[in-house]
Design a protein around this motif. Structure first.
Motif, PDB file in Angstrom:
ATOM      1  N   ASN A   1       0.844  -1.197   0.000  1.00 34.47           N
ATOM      2  CA  ASN A   1       0.000   0.000   0.000  1.00 34.47           C
ATOM      3  C   ASN A   1       0.879   1.247   0.000  1.00 34.47           C
ATOM      4  O   ASN A   1       1.750   1.410   0.852  1.00 34.47           O
TER       5      ASN A   1
ATOM      6  N   THR B   1      -7.041   2.225  -0.631  1.00 31.53           N
ATOM      7  CA  THR B   1      -6.038   1.479  -1.386  1.00 31.53           C
ATOM      8  C   THR B   1      -6.043   0.011  -0.985  1.00 31.53           C
ATOM      9  O   THR B   1      -5.898  -0.871  -1.848  1.00 31.53           O
ATOM     10  N   CYS B   2      -6.218  -0.276   0.303  1.00 29.79           N
ATOM     11  CA  CYS B   2      -6.342  -1.672   0.740  1.00 29.79           C
ATOM     12  C   CYS B   2      -7.500  -2.359   0.018  1.00 29.79           C
ATOM     13  O   CYS B   2      -7.382  -3.514  -0.410  1.00 29.79           O
TER      14      CYS B   2
END
Length: 284
Positions: A152, A175-176
């Motif tokens: 990430n 983003t995860c």
């Protein structure tokens, strides 16, 4: 014998047969799942969490697993250690290095890097930005297929030290989510843009199950004017040493020199006895 006695006896026999059949099935039936081989990767000093790994399926090979409730109890998930500084290098013996690429994926440059890594059967780490990943999910899927680690690198590559805690969480969480959707797993590693870490970044990263990884050798391929291929090669080869983590970029500008530099220095590092690998998460 009376009819009602015959019926009662038949019912008793039938009930006994059903009970015996059920007992036999319960002792023999399991869940069929593909047999898999776990491929571990190299260690990082003091890292915490579950091992980063790729599962390589064996075709047409299966094994029985016990029914739910009869297998070995699963351990409760462990919390990720909150660190106060990022990990910089790998521990362990031997001439082992890690190659990392930030800011992508970019369809202009990332495929060329992946092609070279595949040619030499080498795995690397890609710290992706969410806004790039969401538009290039096919490249994250390829990274998963070829055994690379995806980390990430926030959504928009901001300077975290200037953001509120809630904004940092949003950058990380979004983003995860896109990594999990495209890569198949949530990331276990996090890298702060510009290498600018603060307490909130360490705490929030740990809450999301990620360890912070920085770098030991900077190829400086991000500088302006863009350095030539020869300069990047010299920086990577000059900094090569057991345990180092190399920083390069596959997006964020003209990365054609980075792509060509990898083609030049990777086979030479391998010929020199270096083992290029990815880090293993370890519980602290």
């Amino acid at each position: 014998m009376k009819d009602d006695q015959i019926i009662t006896r038949r019912r008793a026999l039938l009930a006994g047969a059903v009970a015996l059949g059920a007992a036999g099935v319960a002792g023999a039936v399991g869940v069929l799942v593909p047999d898999t081989v776990e491929e571990p990767v190299g260690p990082v000093a003091g890292a915490a969490g579950a091992p980063a790994r790729r599962l390589a399926s064996k075709p047409s090979v299966y094994r029985l697993e016990p029914l739910t409730g009869y297998g070995v109890p699963r351990a409760a998930p462990r919390r990720t250690l909150v660190r106060h500084e990022p990990l910089l290098r790998m521990s362990g013996r031997g001439r082992t290095m890690v190659l990392t690429f930030d800011d992508g994926p970019d369809p202009r440059y990332t495929p060329g890097i992946l092609n070279t890594l595949r040619r030499y059967d080498v795995r690397a780490m890609f710290f992706v930005c969410g806004e790039m990943a969401v538009a290039n999910k096919d490249l994250l899927a390829r990274m998963a297929d070829e055994g690379h680690i995806v980390g990430n690198h926030t959504w928009t590559h901001p300077l975290l030290t200037r953001l509120t805690r809630s904004r940092i969480r949003s950058e990380m969480e979004r983003t995860c989510d896109v990594i999990e959707d495209a890569y198949g797993e949530r990331p276990l590693w996090f890298r702060a843009p510009y290498g600018a870490w603060n307490r909130a970044a360490f705490q929030l990263g740990a809450e999301l199950g990620m360890d912070p990884l920085a770098w030991t050798v900077d190829s400086r391929d991000w500088t302006e004017p863009v350095p030539g291929t020869r300069t990047i090669v010299d920086r990577v080869e000059g900094g090569a040493a057991p345990g180092v983590v190399v920083l390069s970029h596959d997006a964020g500008g003209d990365r054609s020199h980075t792509v060509q530099a990898l083609r030049d220095y990777l086979p030479r590092l391998l010929d020199s006895g270096y083992h290029i690998t990815v880090p293993r998460r370890q519980y602290a």
